[in-house]
Design an enzyme around this catalytic site. Sequence first.
Site, PDB file in Angstrom:
ATOM      1  N   PHE A 121      19.336  37.950  32.059  1.00 33.35           N
ATOM      2  CA  PHE A 121      18.826  36.700  31.492  1.00 33.35           C
ATOM      3  C   PHE A 121      18.187  35.882  32.605  1.00 33.35           C
ATOM      4  CE2 PHE A 121      19.283  34.672  27.293  1.00 33.35           C
ATOM      5  CZ  PHE A 121      19.583  35.786  26.537  1.00 33.35           C
ATOM      6  N   GLN A 235      15.977  20.550  27.580  1.00 32.57           N
ATOM      7  CA  GLN A 235      15.390  21.863  27.865  1.00 32.57           C
ATOM      8  C   GLN A 235      14.375  22.281  26.806  1.00 32.57           C
ATOM      9  OE1 GLN A 235      17.777  25.814  27.794  1.00 32.57           O
ATOM     10  NE2 GLN A 235      17.179  25.433  29.906  1.00 32.57           N
ATOM     11  N   HIS A 237      12.636  25.635  25.699  1.00 32.84           N
ATOM     12  CA  HIS A 237      12.731  27.093  25.857  1.00 32.84           C
ATOM     13  C   HIS A 237      11.324  27.675  25.783  1.00 32.84           C
ATOM     14  CE1 HIS A 237      13.738  31.240  24.966  1.00 32.84           C
ATOM     15  NE2 HIS A 237      15.022  30.992  25.149  1.00 32.84           N
ATOM     16  N   LEU A 247      13.641  30.373  17.403  1.00 35.04           N
ATOM     17  CA  LEU A 247      13.771  30.931  18.743  1.00 35.04           C
ATOM     18  C   LEU A 247      13.520  32.429  18.774  1.00 35.04           C
ATOM     19  CD1 LEU A 247      14.698  30.241  21.704  1.00 35.04           C
ATOM     20  CD2 LEU A 247      16.840  31.313  21.054  1.00 35.04           C
ATOM     21  N   GLU A 250      15.636  34.812  24.723  1.00 33.76           N
ATOM     22  CA  GLU A 250      15.309  35.294  26.069  1.00 33.76           C
ATOM     23  C   GLU A 250      15.728  36.754  26.237  1.00 33.76           C
ATOM     24  OE1 GLU A 250      16.138  32.154  28.840  1.00 33.76           O
ATOM     25  OE2 GLU A 250      16.753  33.608  30.332  1.00 33.76           O
ATOM     26  N   ARG A 281      14.182  28.729  32.647  1.00 34.80           N
ATOM     27  CA  ARG A 281      13.338  28.288  31.524  1.00 34.80           C
ATOM     28  C   ARG A 281      12.383  27.161  31.896  1.00 34.80           C
ATOM     29  NH1 ARG A 281      18.274  28.654  27.156  1.00 34.80           N
ATOM     30  NH2 ARG A 281      18.160  30.919  27.023  1.00 34.80           N
ATOM     31  N   HIS A 350      15.101  22.795  22.955  1.00 34.59           N
ATOM     32  CA  HIS A 350      16.147  23.803  22.820  1.00 34.59           C
ATOM     33  C   HIS A 350      17.548  23.370  23.237  1.00 34.59           C
ATOM     34  CE1 HIS A 350      17.706  27.820  22.421  1.00 34.59           C
ATOM     35  NE2 HIS A 350      18.133  27.808  23.672  1.00 34.59           N
ATOM     36  N   ARG A 385      19.526  24.169  32.247  1.00 37.82           N
ATOM     37  CA  ARG A 385      20.596  25.146  31.973  1.00 37.82           C
ATOM     38  C   ARG A 385      20.053  26.562  32.024  1.00 37.82           C
ATOM     39  NH1 ARG A 385      22.080  28.118  27.358  1.00 37.82           N
ATOM     40  NH2 ARG A 385      20.650  27.003  25.981  1.00 37.82           N
TER      41      ARG A 385
END
Length: 572
Positions: A121, A235, A237, A247, A250, A281, A350, A385
Amino acid sequence: MAEVITTDVVIIGSGLAGLRAAIEAARRSEGKLEVSVVTKVHAMRSHSVAYAGGTAGMLYPDEGDSFDLHAYDTIKGAAWLADQDAVELFVRLAPQEIYQLDHWGMPWARRPDGRINQRRFGGHSFPRACFAADKTGLYAMQTLYDTSLKYDNIKFYHEFFVTSLLIEDGEFRGITAIELRTGDFYLFKAKAGVLATGGAGRLYSFTTYSHSSTADGMAMAYRAGLPLKDQEFFQFHPTGLVPSGILISEAVRGEGGYLLNNKGERFMKRYAPERMELAPRDVVSKAEMTEILEGRGFEGPGGLDYVLLDMRHLGEDKINERLPHIRETAIRFAGVDPVEEPMPVRPVAHYSMGGVHANIYGATPARGLWAAGEVACISLHGANRLGTNSSIDCLVYGMLTGRQAAEYAMKNHIRDVSPEKVANEEKRIFDRILKGATGENPYQIRREMQDTMSKHVYVFRDEKGLKEAIKKLKELRERFGEGHVADKSREYNTNLVHVLELDAMLEVAYVVARAALNRTETRGAHTRLDYPKRDDKNWLKHTLIARGPDGEPQFSYLPVVITKWPPTERKY
Ligand SMILES: Cc1cc2nc3c(=O)[nH]c(=O)nc-3n(C[C@H](O)[C@H](O)[C@H](O)COP(=O)(O)OP(=O)(O)OC[C@H]3O[C@@H](n4cnc5c(N)ncnc54)[C@H](O)[C@@H]3O)c2cc1C
């Protein structure tokens, strides 16, 4: 008059954090305490069921991973705004939560040797995302919900909308709530509480979040006198599917998918030559917006210009095995089969890095009240994050806060609640909002709020845009009045719920915009075009925001805790 329910521990919210907290409180008290879970949607409709890609944990030191590596990745990903003592505690507790879920029946994907499998990730230097295909959240929530049903001392209040936190003399006393089925008003008196109401994704129109992620808990805490922290960090994304915003996990890039501009280039080579698509991100989202703004994107509907996410080279078999839900989503919601065509994507709202201020153990400044999951700001995620660190944050802090709440409840008594406070809350909801008819159409106001946030408080920000957003949000607050509810009935009044949610979102959106204007630097997800550099000299600190007597945010600051890793340049 409010009906009164007296309980020992009240958990507000039944997502990953709330369920984990409930199980731990029930377990820790060995049946001696009653644990009440109060949740506005049925537990299994909580947002957490939608989380997809995985849950981080350092499982294989024998293969080169370590607690320090996981901590360092998290801190660097956070642009050095994470509190390092909290991160060190968090990474050490993460593996035991992964195995705990495993013991409760979680179907983690396995390696051929039977051990738990992990995928890559963004921002993680090691593959440490445990997963269950691309429906990890659904399985994790089912596992926790099934487990919670085994405890006789956990009582669920599904579809109860919590309207306020009752804090007196610096101490948590309980909550008020509406039972949606009947419209009856309740006072829950409790010895201890855990706030686990999730994030604020619905402040934006283009968002990955469930319709129920409406910042209620943040607004309730703020109004009850608790400070919010680091609200400027939201955030975006990199891979929201155009045009819906759903979404595309990822996990697609973790499995080897890549991003292309309109020249067919893998443009990430210009922004993060080493990590490429698996940079954090904030880095990837900024790169995408730069490509789009410099004319290398594709024109999308309603201004939603985009780049492409390509996974055709993974092949149909791997896509069907590892990413079946993504394939189905792209076909259904964008009319694109990713086995044959790349998917249109752009940055999408996100995750709230900010939230209710809580210490390293999840304790809020109110005695007897803890906060866990996305509503809380511990702070583990700082300015950005890393993917898969949120679900494990929910599990670790659900466990820690549930345990402490139970220990506190075993030592303390129910305290009185001011009847006046409860009566005032009942009047506010049923006399002033439900019976009254002040303000304009809330759905129009919500649309304008979301458009304002999406336009001015998005990936790139500047003083002019933020000031416009603040002005507009003030105007919307005035036009909202007390909240206009057209449906005057009490039973299942979703119109009333939407108004209460919008009331919370207007409060929190204003705080986010004010905090974004206040921070005159660029750090992580907060990119100020007029202050393009990170400024550790002036801004290596957390923003605390309390609600002043005039309703305006009051700012103060907290130092960032640095233990082992002094801030350096952030390169990927
Ligand atoms: C599409 C998507 C995919 C994601 N994928 C990942 C991933 O792969 N890995 C990862 O680590 N993270 C992921 N995340 C982030 C992660 O899903 C969330 O941060 C996490 O699920 C939040 O859980 P929570 O328990 O804090 O809150 P939620 O699951 O949002 O639950 C909130 C609870 O609070 C209750 N509630 C809210 N307001 C009230 C009120 N007024 N009264 C009563 N109850 C209330 C709701 O009913 C609900 O039960 C993803 C997020 C999204 C949007």
